[in-house]
Design a protein around this motif. Structure first.
Motif, short mmCIF file in Angstrom:
data_model
loop_
_atom_site.label_atom_id
_atom_site.label_comp_id
_atom_site.label_asym_id
_atom_site.label_seq_id
_atom_site.Cartn_x
_atom_site.Cartn_y
_atom_site.Cartn_z
N SER A 1 7.87 -11.06 -7.64
CA SER A 1 8.94 -10.72 -8.45
C SER A 1 8.70 -9.07 -8.60
CB SER A 1 8.90 -11.30 -9.91
OG SER A 1 9.73 -10.61 -10.55
N ASP B 1 -11.43 -7.87 -14.88
CA ASP B 1 -11.89 -6.74 -13.95
C ASP B 1 -13.05 -6.33 -14.57
OD1 ASP B 1 -9.09 -6.65 -13.39
OD2 ASP B 1 -8.83 -4.65 -13.55
N ASN C 1 9.74 -5.06 -9.67
CA ASN C 1 10.10 -4.50 -10.66
C ASN C 1 10.45 -2.73 -10.41
OD1 ASN C 1 7.46 -3.88 -10.43
ND2 ASN C 1 7.25 -3.05 -12.60
N GLY D 1 -1.76 -8.62 -16.10
CA GLY D 1 -1.36 -7.69 -17.14
C GLY D 1 -0.23 -8.30 -17.85
N VAL D 2 0.69 -6.95 -17.94
CA VAL D 2 2.00 -7.43 -18.40
C VAL D 2 2.98 -8.22 -17.58
CG1 VAL D 2 2.07 -5.84 -20.39
CG2 VAL D 2 2.88 -5.08 -18.25
N ALA E 1 -1.95 -6.92 -2.74
CA ALA E 1 -3.21 -7.60 -2.20
C ALA E 1 -3.04 -9.10 -2.18
CB ALA E 1 -4.21 -7.51 -3.44
N SER F 1 11.35 -8.47 -17.96
CA SER F 1 11.49 -9.57 -17.38
C SER F 1 11.53 -10.63 -18.65
CB SER F 1 10.34 -9.97 -16.82
OG SER F 1 10.07 -8.99 -15.72
N ALA G 1 -6.58 -9.68 -16.20
CA ALA G 1 -6.33 -8.37 -16.90
C ALA G 1 -7.68 -7.60 -16.92
CB ALA G 1 -6.22 -8.80 -18.58
N ARG G 2 -7.59 -6.40 -17.37
CA ARG G 2 -8.78 -5.30 -17.15
C ARG G 2 -9.86 -5.84 -17.84
NH1 ARG G 2 -5.48 -0.70 -18.96
NH2 ARG G 2 -3.78 -1.70 -18.46
N VAL H 1 3.26 -12.31 -10.34
CA VAL H 1 4.33 -11.11 -11.16
C VAL H 1 3.14 -10.08 -11.60
CG1 VAL H 1 5.98 -10.60 -12.85
CG2 VAL H 1 6.05 -12.51 -11.62
N GLY H 2 3.33 -8.84 -11.40
CA GLY H 2 2.26 -7.95 -11.93
C GLY H 2 2.47 -6.72 -11.01
N PRO H 3 1.25 -5.96 -11.22
CA PRO H 3 1.37 -4.48 -10.64
C PRO H 3 1.61 -4.48 -9.10
CG PRO H 3 -0.81 -4.94 -11.74
CD PRO H 3 0.01 -6.17 -12.08
N PHE I 1 -10.94 -9.36 -9.75
CA PHE I 1 -9.20 -9.72 -9.81
C PHE I 1 -8.77 -10.83 -9.56
CE2 PHE I 1 -8.72 -5.00 -7.72
CZ PHE I 1 -8.90 -4.28 -9.12
N VAL I 2 -7.32 -11.22 -9.74
CA VAL I 2 -6.87 -12.54 -9.56
C VAL I 2 -7.05 -12.79 -8.16
CG1 VAL I 2 -4.94 -12.18 -11.36
CG2 VAL I 2 -4.75 -11.26 -9.42
P1 NAD Z 1 -3.35 -3.87 -14.65
O1 NAD Z 1 -3.24 -2.69 -13.87
O2 NAD Z 1 -4.33 -3.90 -15.88
O3 NAD Z 1 -3.65 -5.10 -13.84
C1 NAD Z 1 -3.59 -6.27 -14.21
C2 NAD Z 1 -4.41 -7.42 -13.11
O4 NAD Z 1 -3.79 -7.11 -12.03
C3 NAD Z 1 -5.72 -7.08 -12.97
O5 NAD Z 1 -6.65 -7.30 -13.80
C4 NAD Z 1 -5.96 -7.58 -11.55
O6 NAD Z 1 -6.56 -9.06 -11.84
C5 NAD Z 1 -4.63 -7.53 -10.94
N1 NAD Z 1 -4.84 -6.51 -10.02
C6 NAD Z 1 -4.56 -4.93 -10.43
N2 NAD Z 1 -4.60 -4.15 -9.24
C7 NAD Z 1 -5.11 -5.16 -8.17
C8 NAD Z 1 -5.58 -5.03 -6.66
N3 NAD Z 1 -5.46 -3.89 -6.13
N4 NAD Z 1 -5.92 -6.17 -6.06
C9 NAD Z 1 -5.84 -7.22 -6.69
N5 NAD Z 1 -5.50 -7.55 -7.92
C10 NAD Z 1 -4.98 -6.55 -8.60
O7 NAD Z 1 -1.75 -4.37 -14.97
P2 NAD Z 1 -0.79 -3.63 -16.33
O8 NAD Z 1 -1.55 -2.15 -16.50
O9 NAD Z 1 -1.02 -4.61 -17.19
O10 NAD Z 1 0.41 -3.45 -15.43
C11 NAD Z 1 1.08 -4.42 -15.33
C12 NAD Z 1 2.22 -4.12 -14.07
O11 NAD Z 1 3.28 -5.31 -14.05
C13 NAD Z 1 3.10 -3.05 -14.50
O12 NAD Z 1 3.16 -2.19 -13.28
C14 NAD Z 1 4.55 -3.59 -14.77
O13 NAD Z 1 5.30 -2.74 -14.47
C15 NAD Z 1 4.30 -4.60 -14.00
N6 NAD Z 1 5.32 -5.86 -14.27
C16 NAD Z 1 6.13 -6.21 -13.21
C17 NAD Z 1 6.94 -7.39 -13.51
C18 NAD Z 1 7.80 -7.74 -12.62
O14 NAD Z 1 9.00 -8.40 -12.72
N7 NAD Z 1 7.44 -7.77 -11.23
C19 NAD Z 1 7.32 -7.65 -14.97
C20 NAD Z 1 6.51 -7.14 -15.93
C21 NAD Z 1 5.32 -6.24 -15.59
#
Ligand code: NAD
Ligand code: FES
Length: 286
Positions: A210, A157, A212, A107-108, A195, A48, A133-134, A187-189, A166-167
């Protein structure tokens, strides 16, 4: 060749790269992505966009070491070059004047929410951003998102900074603060995006995410990035990466993302072993 102008490790195993790419940056918009390749035999990795410096033609990407290729990329230094940076790919995020917008990065997934939050703010929206973030040490892009938003909310967390949870804990509070929310972008996991979709569904708040999935060509030809949205097959690289969160089949996406875990682990273990041997040999010679 695409030269790395700056590289810094913003958290353990998470590096930010500023890459010289003037033609790509001139065209790119918030929400799009690029595909990086380190060398001729290297894997193509979708990333991204984590920042666009239009004035200087510089692209920012943030890479987390999760396997062999991301580990090798994070070992690169300022002055090194990527063989290819292909893009901009995908459809830019839809930006219009919605009203009160909540941007969420986990997270990322935090860096890519930054250009999107900025674009929504520039379009005249009231932008509040939630990052999660965690733990405190993994909170990234706080300064950037403070500038790109009217208000920044933080959750960890373990409760080491901001709201404990969590967010979605913060999102629920904002949904009940008396001011209607017009648009949510996340954008995230995958569990986070799922959720968030569940949280906003009942109140019918327009929510986009978004995605991935695994990608290979990034141009709609290989089918690797297939996702199901509203019962229809879509290719995230050309039809997305942004989709209506209430229509995404997150369970299917989760199982497709796990498809190569075994092979990825074998390659990563070998990479770690070889890196350790190289470091040992260099130490013995000195
Ligand atoms: P992580 O697992 O540490 O989680 C980050 C945050 O997401 C947590 O602190 C929490 O606030 C929230 N979260 C996680 N699980 C949740 C749930 N079940 N319910 C509600 N909130 C929740 O994240 P990480 O290890 O940094 O991983 C980030 C992810 O983002 C990776 O899987 C990566 O592939 C993805 N990512 C996606 C994109 C995209 O375009 N979609 C871009 C970059 C990264
Ligand atoms: Fe090949 Fe999308 S990555 S079709």
């Amino acid at each position: 060749m695409y030269k790395i102008l700056e590289k810094d490790e913003i958290c353990p195993k998470i590096c930010r790269f500023r890459i010289e790419a003037p033609k790509l940056v001139a065209k790119a918009q918030a929400g799009q992505f690029v595909i990086l390749r380190q060398h001729e035999r290297g894997e193509r990795v979708p990333m991204s966009i984590g920042g666009l410096d239009k004035e200087n033609g510089v692209l920012t990407v943030v890479i987390q070491e999760v396997g062999k290729t991301s580990g090798a990329m994070n070992a690169m230094k300022a002055g090194d070059s990527f063989l290819d940076v292909v893009g901009p790919l995908g459809i830019p995020s839809h930006v219009e004047k919605f009203g009160r917008c909540i941007c969420i990065g986990g997270g990322v997934g935090i860096p890519p929410i930054y250009p999107i939050a900025q674009a929504l703010k520039d379009a005249g929206n009231q932008v509040e951003t939630i990052i999660g973030a965690r733990t405190k040490d993994l909170l990234i892009y706080r300064e950037e998102l403070t500038a790109a938003s009217h208000k920044l909310h933080i959750a960890t967390d373990d409760g080491s900074f901001g709201t404990h949870g969590f967010v979605t804990t913060v999102l629920e509070k904002l949904m009940n603060d008396g001011t209607p929310i017009d648009f949510v972008m996340a954008v995230g996991p995958v569990p986070m995006m799922k959720a968030i979709a569940a949280t906003t569904r009942e109140k019918k708040i327009k929510t986009w995410v978004s995605l991935n999935p695994i990608m290979v060509d990034g141009t709609g030809m290989c089918g690797a990035c297939r996702v199901t949205v509203g019962g229809k097959t879509k290719f995230a690289c050309v039809d997305g990466p942004d989709f209506d969160a209430h229509k995404v089949d997150f369970d299917e996406m989760t199982s497709r993302l796990k498809m190569y875990h075994k092979q990825e682990k074998v390659a990563y273990d070998r990479f770690l072993h070889e890196s350790k041997n190289c470091a040992f040999q260099a130490e013995s010679k000195s």
